[in-house]
Motif scaffolding. Sequence first.
Motif, PDB file in Angstrom:
ATOM      1  N   GLY A   1       0.801  -1.214   0.000  1.00 24.22           N
ATOM      2  CA  GLY A   1       0.000   0.000   0.000  1.00 24.22           C
ATOM      3  C   GLY A   1       0.831   1.260   0.000  1.00 24.22           C
ATOM      4  O   GLY A   1       2.049   1.234  -0.203  1.00 24.22           O
ATOM      5  N   GLU A   2       0.157   2.357   0.253  1.00 23.02           N
ATOM      6  CA  GLU A   2       0.794   3.675   0.309  1.00 23.02           C
ATOM      7  C   GLU A   2       1.414   3.868   1.692  1.00 23.02           C
ATOM      8  O   GLU A   2       0.721   3.781   2.710  1.00 23.02           O
ATOM      9  N   VAL A   3       2.699   4.146   1.736  1.00 18.93           N
ATOM     10  CA  VAL A   3       3.441   4.167   3.000  1.00 18.93           C
ATOM     11  C   VAL A   3       3.855   5.584   3.373  1.00 18.93           C
ATOM     12  O   VAL A   3       4.294   6.373   2.529  1.00 18.93           O
ATOM     13  N   GLN A   4       3.724   5.871   4.658  1.00 20.84           N
ATOM     14  CA  GLN A   4       4.247   7.107   5.224  1.00 20.84           C
ATOM     15  C   GLN A   4       4.975   6.771   6.515  1.00 20.84           C
ATOM     16  O   GLN A   4       4.534   5.904   7.278  1.00 20.84           O
TER      17      GLN A   4
ATOM     18  N   ALA B   1       8.463  11.059   4.855  1.00 17.60           N
ATOM     19  CA  ALA B   1       8.884  10.699   6.207  1.00 17.60           C
ATOM     20  C   ALA B   1       9.028  11.937   7.080  1.00 17.60           C
ATOM     21  O   ALA B   1       9.512  12.987   6.629  1.00 17.60           O
ATOM     22  N   PHE B   2       8.609  11.789   8.350  1.00 20.74           N
ATOM     23  CA  PHE B   2       8.683  12.874   9.312  1.00 20.74           C
ATOM     24  C   PHE B   2       9.300  12.374  10.616  1.00 20.74           C
ATOM     25  O   PHE B   2       9.181  11.196  10.963  1.00 20.74           O
TER      26      PHE B   2
ATOM     27  N   ARG C   1       8.876  17.411  11.809  1.00 21.93           N
ATOM     28  CA  ARG C   1       9.629  17.992  10.705  1.00 21.93           C
ATOM     29  C   ARG C   1       9.896  16.916   9.664  1.00 21.93           C
ATOM     30  O   ARG C   1       9.861  15.717   9.963  1.00 21.93           O
ATOM     31  N   LYS C   2      10.189  17.355   8.467  1.00 16.24           N
ATOM     32  CA  LYS C   2      10.577  16.411   7.426  1.00 16.24           C
ATOM     33  C   LYS C   2      11.830  15.654   7.852  1.00 16.24           C
ATOM     34  O   LYS C   2      12.718  16.207   8.498  1.00 16.24           O
TER      35      LYS C   2
ATOM     36  N   SER D   1      16.614  10.379   3.301  1.00 15.30           N
ATOM     37  CA  SER D   1      15.665   9.954   2.280  1.00 15.30           C
ATOM     38  C   SER D   1      15.271   8.495   2.486  1.00 15.30           C
ATOM     39  O   SER D   1      16.083   7.672   2.913  1.00 15.30           O
ATOM     40  N   PHE D   2      14.027   8.182   2.154  1.00 12.43           N
ATOM     41  CA  PHE D   2      13.524   6.818   2.264  1.00 12.43           C
ATOM     42  C   PHE D   2      12.969   6.333   0.922  1.00 12.43           C
ATOM     43  O   PHE D   2      11.849   5.848   0.835  1.00 12.43           O
ATOM     44  N   GLU D   3      13.750   6.488  -0.127  1.00 15.28           N
ATOM     45  CA  GLU D   3      13.403   5.973  -1.455  1.00 15.28           C
ATOM     46  C   GLU D   3      12.031   6.459  -1.902  1.00 15.28           C
ATOM     47  O   GLU D   3      11.187   5.682  -2.355  1.00 15.28           O
TER      48      GLU D   3
END
Length: 244
Positions: free
Chosen positions: A27-30, A65-66, A54-55, A59-61
Amino acid sequence: MKILVTNDDGIYSPGIAALARMAKKFGEVQIVAPDVEQSSMGHAVTHSRPLSYRKSPISFEGIEAFRVNGTPADCVALGAHISNITDVVLSGINMGSNLGNSMWHSGTLAAAKQAVLLGMKGIAFSTPVGKTEPDFNELQPYVERVLEILLEESGLCLFNVNLPPQPKGIKWTRQSVRFYDGKILPGIDPMGRKHYWFTITPLEPAEQGTDRWAVENGYVSITPLRLDLTNEEELKERQQKELV
């Protein structure tokens, strides 16, 4: 399916990067994770100060991500707010097992519990660590198989999953409950000040069919849990007696 990935090891842990990568298949990941390590934080929530996010500085491909200045449970609450709609929370992969009695203080499992309290499915993942980082590529087929099984479950489910370093299968298990010999080990820091370490030694081996037994014997352990801690047998016995 919208998936929120968090942990208690912090945003920089390789375990959360591995879990997020594996979760993309479903699925869609956050990602919403603590900005610093929160291991053994348990189900603590922040109420004496405001939270912020915060951002992620890494990086996570391509995954959004926060980082949050709070606990794992805070991350789930805030993450659900950020995304508006979340179907399932995956917590981990924790760098260290969360078996038996450690469930009581595990921040990894607390994040999954918080998900269920907020009306979402919660699944916690953990694996032992030694002198080297876990081989997440070897664990990946088992994590994905567990997700295939558990994401089909209906309702507000809570699961605790532990993966041995080199799995040979998957087993449904119950929580291992063992008594320990707790010890306080005193020491002296470089400034000459006293400090103390709390350590434990199990007094009995793990019983067959438990989460700890499964991992010790090379199996992935899936333990279904519930939030209700009521001792049903004790309650029934007490209710049969009149209260003065």
